[in-house]
Design a protein around this motif. Structure first.
Motif, short mmCIF file in Angstrom:
data_model
loop_
_atom_site.label_atom_id
_atom_site.label_comp_id
_atom_site.label_asym_id
_atom_site.label_seq_id
_atom_site.Cartn_x
_atom_site.Cartn_y
_atom_site.Cartn_z
N CYS A 1 0.84 -1.20 0.00
CA CYS A 1 0.00 0.00 0.00
C CYS A 1 0.88 1.25 0.00
O CYS A 1 0.63 2.19 -0.75
CB CYS A 1 -0.94 -0.01 1.20
SG CYS A 1 -2.17 1.32 1.17
N LEU A 2 1.93 1.25 0.81
CA LEU A 2 2.84 2.40 0.85
C LEU A 2 3.57 2.57 -0.48
O LEU A 2 3.78 3.70 -0.94
CB LEU A 2 3.86 2.24 1.97
CG LEU A 2 3.36 2.46 3.39
CD1 LEU A 2 4.43 2.06 4.40
CD2 LEU A 2 2.93 3.90 3.60
N GLY A 3 3.96 1.47 -1.11
CA GLY A 3 4.74 1.54 -2.33
C GLY A 3 3.93 1.72 -3.61
O GLY A 3 4.39 2.34 -4.56
N LYS A 4 2.71 1.19 -3.62
CA LYS A 4 1.91 1.18 -4.84
C LYS A 4 0.64 2.02 -4.76
O LYS A 4 0.02 2.30 -5.78
CB LYS A 4 1.51 -0.26 -5.19
CG LYS A 4 2.69 -1.18 -5.41
CD LYS A 4 2.22 -2.60 -5.60
CE LYS A 4 3.40 -3.56 -5.71
NZ LYS A 4 2.97 -4.96 -5.78
N GLY A 5 0.24 2.37 -3.54
CA GLY A 5 -1.02 3.09 -3.35
C GLY A 5 -0.92 4.57 -3.66
O GLY A 5 0.13 5.08 -4.06
N GLN A 6 -2.03 5.24 -3.46
CA GLN A 6 -2.13 6.68 -3.68
C GLN A 6 -2.53 7.36 -2.39
O GLN A 6 -3.34 6.82 -1.61
CB GLN A 6 -3.16 6.98 -4.75
CG GLN A 6 -2.78 6.46 -6.11
CD GLN A 6 -3.79 6.88 -7.16
OE1 GLN A 6 -4.79 7.54 -6.88
NE2 GLN A 6 -3.54 6.50 -8.40
N ILE A 7 -2.00 8.55 -2.18
CA ILE A 7 -2.43 9.35 -1.03
C ILE A 7 -3.84 9.84 -1.31
O ILE A 7 -4.09 10.45 -2.34
CB ILE A 7 -1.48 10.53 -0.78
CG1 ILE A 7 -0.10 10.00 -0.37
CG2 ILE A 7 -2.05 11.46 0.30
CD1 ILE A 7 0.96 11.07 -0.21
N THR A 8 -4.76 9.51 -0.42
CA THR A 8 -6.16 9.91 -0.61
C THR A 8 -6.60 10.97 0.39
O THR A 8 -7.68 11.53 0.24
CB THR A 8 -7.09 8.68 -0.51
OG1 THR A 8 -6.85 8.00 0.72
CG2 THR A 8 -6.85 7.73 -1.68
N GLU A 9 -5.77 11.22 1.39
CA GLU A 9 -6.07 12.28 2.36
C GLU A 9 -4.75 12.78 2.93
O GLU A 9 -3.87 12.00 3.28
CB GLU A 9 -6.95 11.76 3.49
CG GLU A 9 -7.41 12.84 4.43
CD GLU A 9 -8.35 12.32 5.52
OE1 GLU A 9 -8.65 13.10 6.42
OE2 GLU A 9 -8.74 11.14 5.47
N GLY A 10 -4.65 14.10 3.03
CA GLY A 10 -3.45 14.68 3.62
C GLY A 10 -2.35 14.85 2.60
O GLY A 10 -2.58 14.76 1.40
N PRO A 11 -1.15 15.06 3.07
CA PRO A 11 -0.77 15.11 4.48
C PRO A 11 -1.22 16.40 5.14
O PRO A 11 -1.30 17.44 4.50
CB PRO A 11 0.75 15.00 4.45
CG PRO A 11 1.14 15.52 3.12
CD PRO A 11 0.00 15.22 2.19
#
Length: 80
Positions: free
Chosen positions: A24-34
């Motif tokens: 999730c950290l490597g392939k995911g997308q930031i959806t809220e924040g920072p």
């Protein structure tokens, strides 16, 4: 990287592994924040699909005496 006790408990409860979190950290997308919390750390939410199910992690970026580190605050796996 550190996992809070809350995150460890939710990971067990929701069947989320440490490799899932790393994916999730490597392939995911930031959806809220920072965004900065009143206590000073920076929080973010990342989203990714794990085995066809949405997975979210909430992380905090904080700095200790040795440098920057990430704390995994919790994991959320939505049924869907």
């Amino acid at each position: 990287m550190f996992y809070s006790q809350h995150a460890k408990a939710r990971m067990i409860e929701r069947g989320v592994s440490m490799p899932d979190v790393m994916d999730c950290l490597g392939k995911g997308q930031i959806t809220e924040g920072p965004f900065q919390q009143p206590a000073g750390d920076w929080r973010f939410t990342m989203s990714w699909f794990r085995a066809g199910s949405p997975l979210q992690i909430v992380g905090a970026i904080d700095i200790d005496d040795d440098g920057t580190f990430i704390v995994i605050v919790t994991t959320i796996q939505k049924k869907g």
